[in-house]
Design an enzyme around this catalytic site. Structure first.
Site, PDB file in Angstrom:
ATOM      1  N   CYS A   1       0.835  -1.207   0.000  1.00 40.20           N
ATOM      2  CA  CYS A   1       0.000   0.000   0.000  1.00 40.20           C
ATOM      3  C   CYS A   1       0.865   1.250   0.000  1.00 40.20           C
ATOM      4  CB  CYS A   1      -0.925  -0.026   1.214  1.00 40.20           C
ATOM      5  SG  CYS A   1      -2.148   1.315   1.238  1.00 40.20           S
TER       6      CYS A   1
ATOM      7  N   CYS B   1      -1.119   8.077   7.216  1.00 38.74           N
ATOM      8  CA  CYS B   1      -2.454   7.765   6.722  1.00 38.74           C
ATOM      9  C   CYS B   1      -3.378   7.395   7.878  1.00 38.74           C
ATOM     10  CB  CYS B   1      -2.380   6.621   5.722  1.00 38.74           C
ATOM     11  SG  CYS B   1      -1.531   7.055   4.186  1.00 38.74           S
TER      12      CYS B   1
ATOM     13  N   CYS C   1      -3.595   3.725   9.386  1.00 40.18           N
ATOM     14  CA  CYS C   1      -2.357   3.171   9.951  1.00 40.18           C
ATOM     15  C   CYS C   1      -1.719   4.078  10.993  1.00 40.18           C
ATOM     16  CB  CYS C   1      -1.363   2.886   8.825  1.00 40.18           C
ATOM     17  SG  CYS C   1      -1.990   1.725   7.583  1.00 40.18           S
TER      18      CYS C   1
ATOM     19  N   CYS D   1       7.532   3.807   5.930  1.00 42.37           N
ATOM     20  CA  CYS D   1       6.664   3.632   4.765  1.00 42.37           C
ATOM     21  C   CYS D   1       7.445   3.136   3.558  1.00 42.37           C
ATOM     22  CB  CYS D   1       5.957   4.943   4.429  1.00 42.37           C
ATOM     23  SG  CYS D   1       7.058   6.258   3.852  1.00 42.37           S
TER      24      CYS D   1
END
Length: 244
Positions: A122, A204, A207, A230
């Site tokens: 993602c 985000c 998360c 990330c």
């Protein structure tokens, strides 16, 4: 011509570290933005809880510096509004909101739930690949990372170099949390609206969680998982990636 094709115009990493490795904050930004990488450097910002300090320094050095903001489509609305507040407050004139490629996103995450099954994938489609595209043409980029944020960042240097040859500048690497907060107060900078509710590192929405007192400031990111980054600071991604 891609900026990385002109690296002969700039000293190598060792020379840059010798010259600027002992500097931080605006003292580091000024010569790199105005001289070493003039017109070939961008600042990448999440517009998170500590972002305003670095953005304010950069705006003083050059309000027209390109600022890259990754809008993953999963951000808090508060972050988007905070971005707009800081742009106006600091007088930044070239903030570029970068989004994932629609076709790649549809192929990789058609239901929008990839963060549940594969958070690394993602992040890759929503952040790493878009940033790689946005940085093409730049020889260097500025980050807001600090050593105190996490054990994985404890050895940050003022200047680094990625595998693809692009330089990475960390003006606040050696700054403490107390020093960051003092700079907020000195400059009377607005705070991210979620900070008061216990969100100390904001990414985000799915998360990101609150941070318990005394915990690592980034412990609210991907809480309960081994994941700590990330991916945009781990290595350069392939230039050509297809999800179709």
């Amino acid at each position: 011509m891609d900026g990385l094709a002109r690296t002969h115009l700039t000293d190598g990493l060792d020379a840059l570290q010798r010259r600027y490795g002992g500097l931080s904050g605006a003292e580091l930004l000024r010569p790199l933005v105005r001289d070493e990488f003039r017109g070939r450097i961008a600042l990448v910002s999440s517009f998170g809880t500590e972002a305003a300090v670095l953005l304010a320094m950069a705006a003083e050095v050059d309000p027209g510096i390109p600022v890259i903001f990754l809008d993953t489509g999963k951000l808090f609305g508060e972050t988007l509004r905070y971005r707009d507040t800081l742009i106006k407050r600091l007088g930044l004139t070239d903030v570029r909101t970068i989004e994932p490629d629609p076709a790649e996103l549809k192929a990789a995450d058609p239901e929008g739930l990839l963060w549940q099954s594969s958070p690394d994938a993602c992040c890759h489609v929503r952040k790493t690949i878009p940033l790689d595209r946005a940085l093409r043409g730049f020889d260097a980029w500025i980050t807001g990372r600090k050593r105190f944020q996490a054990s994985t960042r404890a050895a940050l240097d003022a200047v680094e170099q990625d595998d693809d040859g692009r330089f990475k500048v960390n003006p606040l690497a050696t700054w403490s949390r107390d020093r960051i907060q003092a700079e907020f107060d000195r400059r009377d900078l607005p705070r991210h609206p979620l900070e008061a509710d216990g969100f100390l590192s904001i990414g985000c929405m799915p998360c990101t969680d609150r941070v318990a007192p005394g915990q690592d400031p980034r412990s609210g990111r991907w809480a309960g998982q081994d994941k700590t980054e990330c991916g945009i600071h781990l290595s350069a991604v392939p230039r050509t990636v297809s999800f179709i």
